[in-house]
Each structure stands twice: as structure tokens, then as C-alpha cells.
Design a protein around this motif. Sequence first.
Motif, PDB file in Angstrom:
ATOM      1  N   LEU A  59      -8.144  60.594  28.237  1.00 53.04           N
ATOM      2  CA  LEU A  59      -9.292  61.483  28.121  1.00 53.04           C
ATOM      3  C   LEU A  59     -10.578  60.662  28.169  1.00 53.04           C
ATOM      4  O   LEU A  59     -10.593  59.525  27.715  1.00 53.04           O
ATOM      5  CB  LEU A  59      -9.226  62.261  26.801  1.00 53.04           C
ATOM      6  CG  LEU A  59      -7.949  63.073  26.562  1.00 53.04           C
ATOM      7  CD1 LEU A  59      -7.997  63.720  25.175  1.00 53.04           C
ATOM      8  CD2 LEU A  59      -7.783  64.146  27.634  1.00 53.04           C
ATOM      9  N   THR A 106      -5.304  68.172  23.708  1.00 55.99           N
ATOM     10  CA  THR A 106      -6.615  68.282  24.363  1.00 55.99           C
ATOM     11  C   THR A 106      -7.820  68.243  23.436  1.00 55.99           C
ATOM     12  O   THR A 106      -8.948  68.112  23.920  1.00 55.99           O
ATOM     13  CB  THR A 106      -6.693  69.579  25.183  1.00 55.99           C
ATOM     14  OG1 THR A 106      -6.508  70.717  24.304  1.00 55.99           O
ATOM     15  CG2 THR A 106      -5.619  69.610  26.263  1.00 55.99           C
ATOM     16  N   LEU A 152      -8.204  73.132  27.361  1.00 53.51           N
ATOM     17  CA  LEU A 152      -8.871  73.335  26.074  1.00 53.51           C
ATOM     18  C   LEU A 152      -9.710  74.605  26.099  1.00 53.51           C
ATOM     19  O   LEU A 152      -9.697  75.399  25.147  1.00 53.51           O
ATOM     20  CB  LEU A 152      -9.744  72.125  25.755  1.00 53.51           C
ATOM     21  CG  LEU A 152     -10.507  72.144  24.432  1.00 53.51           C
ATOM     22  CD1 LEU A 152      -9.547  72.179  23.251  1.00 53.51           C
ATOM     23  CD2 LEU A 152     -11.432  70.924  24.328  1.00 53.51           C
ATOM     24  N   ALA A 165      -7.611  68.560  31.270  1.00 51.18           N
ATOM     25  CA  ALA A 165      -7.530  68.727  29.813  1.00 51.18           C
ATOM     26  C   ALA A 165      -8.650  69.634  29.318  1.00 51.18           C
ATOM     27  O   ALA A 165      -8.442  70.470  28.427  1.00 51.18           O
ATOM     28  CB  ALA A 165      -7.597  67.370  29.123  1.00 51.18           C
ATOM     29  N   GLN A 212     -10.499  65.655  23.838  1.00 51.34           N
ATOM     30  CA  GLN A 212     -11.356  65.720  25.016  1.00 51.34           C
ATOM     31  C   GLN A 212     -12.818  65.813  24.591  1.00 51.34           C
ATOM     32  O   GLN A 212     -13.691  65.138  25.141  1.00 51.34           O
ATOM     33  CB  GLN A 212     -10.967  66.933  25.872  1.00 51.34           C
ATOM     34  CG  GLN A 212     -11.950  67.301  26.962  1.00 51.34           C
ATOM     35  CD  GLN A 212     -11.907  66.352  28.149  1.00 51.34           C
ATOM     36  OE1 GLN A 212     -11.044  65.487  28.233  1.00 51.34           O
ATOM     37  NE2 GLN A 212     -12.841  66.512  29.068  1.00 51.34           N
TER      38      GLN A 212
END
Length: 299
Positions: free
Chosen positions: A12, A88, A21, A17, A91
Motif C-alpha cells: 500500500l 485495506t 475500501l 485497495a 491504505q
Amino acid sequence: MNQDLFDDELELPDRSAQQRLDRLVGLDPIKAALFANATVLLDPSALRTWSSAAHGSVLPIVETFAERTPLFVLAGDVGTGKSTLAETFAQQVAKDRKINVSVLRLSLRSRGAGAVGEMTRLLGEAFDEVIRRSRNLRSGDAIVLIIDEADAIAQSREFGQMHHEDRAGVNALIRGIDTLAAERRPALVVMCTNRLSALDPAVRRRAAAAFEFTRPDDPHRLEVFSQALTGCGLSSTEIEKLVDLTGDTGRGYGYTYSDLVHRVLPDAVLKAFPDRPITIDVVADAIAANPPTPPFQYE
């Protein structure tokens, strides 16, 4: 990467991702809490800076954060978004702090095949690898270790029928978490479980935060359908009908996020493809063909 220890690795920030999310609706409070907790665990100085700016000094309560274990527990019914959020949530941390975050998923193969000492050895090697990587990270970067189906590894040692090897595995898991905490490495452990009560009390006690996931209620199912079916021409009344069809219609439970996103909506697309538009009847047929996943049965 040792396939006996980790299933896959995600770096990330990552565009896919972010998309995953963003698709997790109804979880904004958990997302925000995870982000805040992760930020201060990975960089305790951020709290000290805030405290000095807001209060003119570093408050005693701020110093207690340095003693927290870098462990989060995500618990709840199947299909409610735990695993996706675990993969995620960092992120946002990576983007906001302009860092790289490596996300590792602990393999269920780390339980071994039952040989004496095998699970203990594999879990020890997994945490050794996380610690080794954390020592070699660029300044500011971090690691997230995901332990999915955590009750399969961290089952409570209070269960009388628990095998000695499983007890040893729980001890190895706790040692690994404690080592990460003691070294103050830039690493977080995230456990996902359907059965919070099945986790060993020593594991639950160490968690910096635990979050409960539930099935989407009417407003959240409305959000799922409204986002996914934008452009299909369905009226608000028709969308509300889909919300009703996917609620508790006498079963005692409604649809999960996973049921809607991974089964019902794709099935609706395939029912319409290649020569029909998506209509209320098409989606209703997909709902009827894909009943909701039953809740996890606790023993």
C-alpha cells in the motif's frame, strides 16, 4: 516469501485497495477508529505533538499509549467486511502519512499438520520474519500482519478438550505479539474472527482495540444497492423494495455485505446479460436465487 508462513502480500498505497475500501459501506466509524489507532501506534510522537499543541505539554495519559500492544481484533458474523477492511484500512494510513505499508496474511498452513512442535515453530518463524522485515524498513514505513480465522490459531486455552499442540501454538502466538510490542517495531497485528468469545482471554486482553461487525441494516443495504445500480434506471421505490427483500423476512437474519456484493448483484448482471437490461425483476430473481448466508453457529 515462504508459502508455509504467508499466503500473499499487498503493498500500500494501491489503487485497487482504495476501491475495495471505498466499497465497504456502513463501516465509517470502524474505519476512522482503525486509522486513528494505527496512526498513534505506528508513530507515538504524533500524539505528543498534538498534546503539546493542544495542551501546552505532553499529558500523562498520552504516555500510556506507548504501553499499548499493536493488536486489533475484528469480530463479527461471516461476510460483514472484516477481512476486506483488515487488508485495506492501512491504505488511508499510507496515503495520509506518505509511507509504504506491507500487508501480509498469515497462512492457515502455519498451523502445521499436527506434528509435535510444528505449529509453535511455524508461528515463531512467521513473527521472526515480520520482526526482521520491520527492522529493515525505510523510516516511517510499516507492516500489517493479518491473522484471519484467528480462532483457529488463538483458541482459548480454557477449553478442556484443547490439544497440547494447540495450547503451545497459542503460547507461541502470544510470545510473537509480545515481542513486537516490546521492540516497538512499526508493525501491527490484525486478527479476524467470527467468534470473539473463542479467542484466548490473554489475546483479547492484549488488544489495543476490538471492533464488532454486524450485518447491514436498511440504510446500509440501501446505500449498497443505490451505488451498485446507479444508471440502471430503477426508481427509489424499486430500490427500497430490494432493501426489503434482503432484510429479515422471517428467517431471523438478513443478507451480509458479501451476499449482496459477491452473489446477488453479480448474478443480476449475468441474468440480464447479454440481451436484457437490469430491472427490478431481474434483481429480485437474483435475490430469490441467492438466499443469505446463515449466521455462524456458536458451539
